[in-house]
Write a protein that holds these residues in place. Sequence first.
Motif, PDB file in Angstrom:
ATOM      1  N   ALA A 121       1.115  -1.079   0.054  1.00  0.00           N
ATOM      2  CA  ALA A 121       0.282  -0.093   0.424  1.00  0.00           C
ATOM      3  C   ALA A 121       1.076   1.178   0.111  1.00  0.00           C
ATOM      4  O   ALA A 121       1.938   1.445  -0.368  1.00  0.00           O
ATOM      5  CB  ALA A 121      -0.879   0.163   1.422  1.00  0.00           C
ATOM      6  N   CYS A 122       0.042   2.075  -0.803  1.00  0.00           N
ATOM      7  CA  CYS A 122       0.979   3.397  -0.154  1.00  0.00           C
ATOM      8  C   CYS A 122       0.346   4.761   0.866  1.00  0.00           C
ATOM      9  O   CYS A 122      -0.772   3.998   1.414  1.00  0.00           O
ATOM     10  CB  CYS A 122       0.660   4.292  -1.044  1.00  0.00           C
ATOM     11  N   GLY A 123       1.055   5.210   1.564  1.00  0.00           N
ATOM     12  CA  GLY A 123       1.032   6.602   2.758  1.00  0.00           C
ATOM     13  C   GLY A 123      -0.133   6.035   3.329  1.00  0.00           C
ATOM     14  O   GLY A 123       0.810   5.190   4.315  1.00  0.00           O
ATOM     15  N   SER A 124      -1.180   6.424   3.887  1.00  0.00           N
ATOM     16  CA  SER A 124      -1.793   6.235   5.625  1.00  0.00           C
ATOM     17  C   SER A 124      -1.677   4.499   5.168  1.00  0.00           C
ATOM     18  O   SER A 124      -1.884   3.789   5.785  1.00  0.00           O
ATOM     19  CB  SER A 124      -2.790   7.077   5.566  1.00  0.00           C
TER      20      SER A 124
ATOM     21  N   VAL B 137      -3.901  -2.611   0.317  1.00  0.00           N
ATOM     22  CA  VAL B 137      -5.124  -1.839   0.661  1.00  0.00           C
ATOM     23  C   VAL B 137      -5.312  -0.341   0.052  1.00  0.00           C
ATOM     24  O   VAL B 137      -3.850   0.410  -0.215  1.00  0.00           O
ATOM     25  CB  VAL B 137      -4.634  -1.909   2.255  1.00  0.00           C
ATOM     26  N   SER B 138      -5.942  -0.014  -0.588  1.00  0.00           N
ATOM     27  CA  SER B 138      -6.303   1.162  -1.170  1.00  0.00           C
ATOM     28  C   SER B 138      -7.916   1.795  -0.769  1.00  0.00           C
ATOM     29  O   SER B 138      -9.428   0.918  -1.372  1.00  0.00           O
ATOM     30  CB  SER B 138      -5.811   0.696  -2.405  1.00  0.00           C
ATOM     31  N   GLN B 139      -7.777   2.700  -0.217  1.00  0.00           N
ATOM     32  CA  GLN B 139      -8.841   3.783   0.394  1.00  0.00           C
ATOM     33  C   GLN B 139      -9.803   3.640  -1.225  1.00  0.00           C
ATOM     34  O   GLN B 139     -10.232   3.510  -2.005  1.00  0.00           O
ATOM     35  CB  GLN B 139      -9.198   5.008   0.339  1.00  0.00           C
ATOM     36  N   SER B 140      -8.951   4.851  -2.053  1.00  0.00           N
ATOM     37  CA  SER B 140      -9.165   4.918  -3.500  1.00  0.00           C
ATOM     38  C   SER B 140      -9.765   3.302  -4.575  1.00  0.00           C
ATOM     39  O   SER B 140     -10.201   3.471  -5.424  1.00  0.00           O
ATOM     40  CB  SER B 140      -8.563   6.299  -4.806  1.00  0.00           C
ATOM     41  N   GLY B 141      -8.393   2.478  -4.125  1.00  0.00           N
ATOM     42  CA  GLY B 141      -8.407   1.169  -5.665  1.00  0.00           C
ATOM     43  C   GLY B 141      -8.414   1.666  -6.496  1.00  0.00           C
ATOM     44  O   GLY B 141      -8.585   0.815  -7.263  1.00  0.00           O
ATOM     45  N   GLU B 142      -7.629   3.059  -6.796  1.00  0.00           N
ATOM     46  CA  GLU B 142      -6.901   3.318  -8.113  1.00  0.00           C
ATOM     47  C   GLU B 142      -5.049   3.973  -7.788  1.00  0.00           C
ATOM     48  O   GLU B 142      -5.093   4.180  -8.991  1.00  0.00           O
ATOM     49  CB  GLU B 142      -8.242   4.348  -8.566  1.00  0.00           C
ATOM     50  N   THR B 143      -4.852   3.557  -7.004  1.00  0.00           N
ATOM     51  CA  THR B 143      -3.797   4.305  -6.936  1.00  0.00           C
ATOM     52  C   THR B 143      -2.810   2.911  -7.494  1.00  0.00           C
ATOM     53  O   THR B 143      -3.171   2.405  -7.662  1.00  0.00           O
ATOM     54  CB  THR B 143      -3.142   3.592  -5.302  1.00  0.00           C
ATOM     55  N   ALA B 144      -1.806   3.539  -8.688  1.00  0.00           N
ATOM     56  CA  ALA B 144      -0.864   3.826  -9.652  1.00  0.00           C
ATOM     57  C   ALA B 144       0.098   1.768  -8.651  1.00  0.00           C
ATOM     58  O   ALA B 144       0.058   1.468  -9.769  1.00  0.00           O
ATOM     59  CB  ALA B 144      -0.299   4.427 -10.513  1.00  0.00           C
TER      60      ALA B 144
ATOM     61  N   LEU C 114       2.979  11.854   9.055  1.00  0.00           N
ATOM     62  CA  LEU C 114       2.338  12.309   7.806  1.00  0.00           C
ATOM     63  C   LEU C 114       1.004  13.385   8.024  1.00  0.00           C
ATOM     64  O   LEU C 114       1.398  14.152   6.876  1.00  0.00           O
ATOM     65  CB  LEU C 114       1.540  10.842   8.088  1.00  0.00           C
ATOM     66  N   LYS C 115       0.240  13.413   8.677  1.00  0.00           N
ATOM     67  CA  LYS C 115      -1.223  14.058   8.727  1.00  0.00           C
ATOM     68  C   LYS C 115      -0.190  15.424   8.911  1.00  0.00           C
ATOM     69  O   LYS C 115      -0.841  16.205   8.958  1.00  0.00           O
ATOM     70  CB  LYS C 115      -2.174  13.855  10.193  1.00  0.00           C
ATOM     71  N   LEU C 116      -0.013  15.456   9.715  1.00  0.00           N
ATOM     72  CA  LEU C 116       1.096  17.227  10.095  1.00  0.00           C
ATOM     73  C   LEU C 116       2.039  17.596   8.774  1.00  0.00           C
ATOM     74  O   LEU C 116       1.100  18.728   8.793  1.00  0.00           O
ATOM     75  CB  LEU C 116       2.040  16.997  11.098  1.00  0.00           C
TER      76      LEU C 116
ATOM     77  N   GLY D  66     -12.033  14.558   1.921  1.00  0.00           N
ATOM     78  CA  GLY D  66     -10.541  15.453   2.490  1.00  0.00           C
ATOM     79  C   GLY D  66      -9.422  14.851   1.354  1.00  0.00           C
ATOM     80  O   GLY D  66      -9.576  13.469   1.361  1.00  0.00           O
ATOM     81  N   VAL D  67      -8.489  15.102   1.859  1.00  0.00           N
ATOM     82  CA  VAL D  67      -7.335  14.375   0.833  1.00  0.00           C
ATOM     83  C   VAL D  67      -6.766  13.741   1.905  1.00  0.00           C
ATOM     84  O   VAL D  67      -6.313  13.044   1.641  1.00  0.00           O
ATOM     85  CB  VAL D  67      -6.333  15.018   0.190  1.00  0.00           C
ATOM     86  N   ALA D  68      -6.494  14.738   2.998  1.00  0.00           N
ATOM     87  CA  ALA D  68      -5.869  13.898   4.281  1.00  0.00           C
ATOM     88  C   ALA D  68      -6.536  12.288   5.061  1.00  0.00           C
ATOM     89  O   ALA D  68      -7.932  12.375   5.139  1.00  0.00           O
ATOM     90  CB  ALA D  68      -5.328  14.029   5.191  1.00  0.00           C
ATOM     91  N   SER D  69      -6.445  11.563   4.935  1.00  0.00           N
ATOM     92  CA  SER D  69      -7.072  10.420   5.117  1.00  0.00           C
ATOM     93  C   SER D  69      -7.056  10.082   6.515  1.00  0.00           C
ATOM     94  O   SER D  69      -6.494   9.978   7.136  1.00  0.00           O
ATOM     95  CB  SER D  69      -6.322   8.961   5.034  1.00  0.00           C
TER      96      SER D  69
HETATM   97  C1  F6R Z   1      -2.887  10.402   3.548  1.00  0.00           C
HETATM   98  C2  F6R Z   1      -3.350   9.579   2.768  1.00  0.00           C
HETATM   99  C3  F6R Z   1      -2.600   9.139   1.411  1.00  0.00           C
HETATM  100  C4  F6R Z   1      -2.951   7.947   0.781  1.00  0.00           C
HETATM  101  C5  F6R Z   1      -2.051   7.667  -0.685  1.00  0.00           C
HETATM  102  C6  F6R Z   1      -3.059   5.762  -0.356  1.00  0.00           C
HETATM  103  O1  F6R Z   1      -3.378  11.029   4.399  1.00  0.00           O
HETATM  104  O2  F6R Z   1      -4.475   9.807   1.727  1.00  0.00           O
HETATM  105  O3  F6R Z   1      -1.042   9.096   2.138  1.00  0.00           O
HETATM  106  O4  F6R Z   1      -3.309   6.846   1.864  1.00  0.00           O
HETATM  107  O5  F6R Z   1      -2.503   8.079  -1.119  1.00  0.00           O
HETATM  108  O6  F6R Z   1      -4.921   6.415  -0.746  1.00  0.00           O
HETATM  109  P1  F6R Z   1      -5.074   5.052  -1.471  1.00  0.00           P
HETATM  110  O7  F6R Z   1      -5.648   4.453   0.116  1.00  0.00           O
HETATM  111  O8  F6R Z   1      -6.545   5.580  -2.328  1.00  0.00           O
HETATM  112  O9  F6R Z   1      -4.808   3.948  -2.539  1.00  0.00           O
END
Ligand code: F6R
Length: 368
Positions: A55-58, A102-109, A240-242, A153-156
């Motif tokens: 996964a990436c990021g959060s 794991v991906s919120q969007s399901g589209e992260t490259a 990361l949030k900060l 919100g962009v921040a997860s």
């Molecule tokens: C941080 C944040 C990003 C996402 C990351 C993965 O607040 O939102 O780090 O978590 O870009 O995105 P998804 O989950 O859509 O793959």
Amino acid sequence: EKGGHEYFMLKEIEEQPDALANTLRGHFDGSGIVLDEQRLADQDLRDVDKVFVVACGSAYHSGLVAKYAIEHWTRLPVEVELASEFRYRDPVLDRDTLVVAVSQSGETADTLEAVRHAREQKARVLAVCNTNGAQIPRESDAVLYTHAGPEIGVASTKAFLAQIAANYLVGLALAQARGTKYPDEVAREFAELEAMPAAVRKVLSTTEQVRDLGRRIADSKAVLFLGRHVGFPVALEGALKLKELAYMHAEGFAAGELKHGPIALIEDGLPVVVVMPSPKGRGVLHAKLVSNISEIQARGARTIVIAEEGDDRVRPFADELVEIPAVPTLLQPLVSTVPLQVLAAEIARTRGYDVDKPRNLAKSVTVE
Ligand code: F6R
């Protein structure tokens, strides 16, 4: 549409109890964990001998949190990897490897490419995703949807908590398939997860103190975050949030690493947020963190301590004490993350930034 809130992010922080409850709902049928889609034989799950979370990021941080639970429950080795690193290494994968994407969007490259790479190597792929029918779940062998609802919100925030809960369900599904947990134990773990929305609601009812603190430290140069065990990825997420919201230098460390470098950063007045483990349960970890806090306090740090209510041993070392409800050790990230989200949002607002649209960031990163 922002439900009376100034920003979507603030509304989404408040929605976290519902995001958790909705993610749990329908994923346990009284006898076991139920995935949303399964194009795998049960035997394939039983045969899994290694797990990668990519996964990436959060979302990556949610995997780091889940590693502790999945290893504990399944006795399977779990590696958590940034999708962008995983796909350019030559990871050892075969048909008995389960890759959890794991991906919120399901589209992260990067995550999508990691999924493709894993499947080419015959590994099984399970997607944890918040978006129905997105590319990553479409290309996976099994899917567990987080039902956090749309995150604007962009921040997860709520998607992150839902990802932790969903990853835990994946761990329980594996434990059940492998027989490392009896059905009644799975039911008990699920019941503990079901108590979490109420615990998060409790945290949300006491955020005024955190906002006040955020306003008071908003002009700091930097903030450090320390944690151990499951509190370590929480520290990374808080930092990361900060960074993304308040454009402040923020770093999360494993508290055990302090003496291996980071303690050199401590200077007079530097805010250091410490995520304390419960004084019960793993008492050893608690004692070690108390000793870490006393060391950084002695060097002039301003200690901001997130601790379980009634934790009197840490009180003398806390310049600011933020109390969270007592919950099972592995589930603490679901409550300890919340004050860190509120803190970052309040610091960003105090500094005059739009917390829904941090500069340079996009909600869904579909290019590398
Ligand atoms: C941080 C944040 C990003 C996402 C990351 C993965 O607040 O939102 O780090 O978590 O870009 O995105 P998804 O989950 O859509 O793959």
